[in-house]
Enzyme design. Sequence first.
Site, PDB file in Angstrom:
ATOM      1  CG  HIS A  17      -1.611  -1.317   1.500  1.00  0.00           C
ATOM      2  ND1 HIS A  17      -2.846  -1.558   0.698  1.00  0.00           N
ATOM      3  CD2 HIS A  17      -1.404  -2.412   2.099  1.00  0.00           C
ATOM      4  CE1 HIS A  17      -3.384  -2.647   1.074  1.00  0.00           C
ATOM      5  NE2 HIS A  17      -2.370  -3.241   2.028  1.00  0.00           N
ATOM      6  CB  SER A  29      13.505  22.837 -14.326  1.00  0.00           C
ATOM      7  OG  SER A  29      12.857  23.975 -14.269  1.00  0.00           O
ATOM      8  CD  GLU A  74       9.063  12.665 -14.947  1.00  0.00           C
ATOM      9  OE1 GLU A  74       8.249  13.779 -15.707  1.00  0.00           O
ATOM     10  OE2 GLU A  74       9.731  13.206 -13.903  1.00  0.00           O
TER      11      GLU A  74
END
Length: 462
Positions: A156, A277, A290
């Site tokens: 979980h 970035s 990603e």
Amino acid sequence: MAQLWGGRFTKATDQMVYDFNASISFDKRLYRQDIEGSLAHVKMLAKQGILTEAERDVITGGLEGILADVESGALAITSEYEDIHSFVEANLTERIGDAGKKLHTGRSRNDQVALDMRMHVREAVKETDRHLLVLLKVLYRIMEENIDTFMPGFTHLQKAQPVTLAHHMGAYFEMFWRDRSRLADIYKRMNYCPLGAGALAGTTYPLDRDYTAALLGFDGPTRNSMDSVSDRDYVIEYLSALSTIMMHLSRFSEEIILWNSNEYRFVELDDAYSTGSSIMPQKKNPDIAELVRGKTGRVYASLMGILTTMKGIPLAYNKDMQEDKEGTFDAIDTVNSCLPLFTGMLDTIKFRKDVMEASAKNGFTNATDVADYLVNHGVPFRDAHGISGRLVLRCIEENKALDDLTLEEFRSESDVFEEDIYEAISMKTCVEKRLTKGAPGEAAMREVLEIYKNYLNNEKGL
Ligand code: ARG
């Protein structure tokens, strides 16, 4: 008026129909398979006396010339041809004259395209398999180096019980091993040659289908000519295997993204495999992971596309089946680039062993072991569970780990606790005691690593 209008409309419509129908823009990718298939076909035709040896030699020379020229860039595959088969045949006739027109004897574009696609997918299966093998070797190295790197195991997404990094990586080893065995199954099942099936009902020429199958490295010819020209099961099976591989890569990527976050800090990505970035100077983003996670969608889409295309097609060949290509090519390119990129990222990743171990210590991952200690001293498990739970609650309130409790504090819940509780719930003991087959304990882990080593040493790929 009508004629002017009609002429103009008819012409425009014809061009649209032609463009809509043509497949050269994507099936040009099959040029090598198409030519190799034709070379085998011609050799067989001559062996069977359907072509003369002289005809065979001139056609073979022409085909080899086309192949060489396409590969060197001297001959461009342009959209003036409807498909790759027309391109090759037209070029052949241009080069060698009328003999070129005999190439298509005893063959249809239906069995031709079935062959080209099968050969292309067969090569792609092998390539995917090679990439998986490299990934498994990297996983094996990481496992070997991290048999005693403790980390929290999660359920979980909550810290559950301590494991090791080797054990966690071993789970992925198992997944990618299964992926390889799926590819091996597919390869075995698909490796039969459809050439000679003709349009759908075979031919009246005395073709030797066993011979062409052998020339092209197949295990034999397909058994039913209608099935041969309309079977795309192997594409579906391969796309399904690719989807599973992407699902595995995506889960793995998700973990790397989490582990690379400021909250976890379990790993540091190599600069070569991360990006910055444009606005936030502090950022080092896990873009590769990603993208792999994101690209999973298009591979699933290719599988859904071909499944849906095939579901309503009556026997045998129908033009719908031209739609087997673009999605498949895209999925092949996606997976066969994601795998080596992911492997490179994994191979260069730095695991912060200290952070992982501290995290395992701070999440009450040894609460089960406190209960097990009590059980080993005669306390029924359900009671032991309650005692351990109350100790955890106290630790949460006092912001400390179970290991930080004094013996008095332990004994306030049960007088069964003795000094040896600290040893019993240490990270090392917690992991080491887990010795059942498949568990993270060192001895169990070494057994599995031995199996992996033998597997990798004996693998040559498909
Ligand atoms: N471009 C076609 C395909 O990809 C080749 C087979 C064409 N056969 C035909 N009967 N039109 O399926």
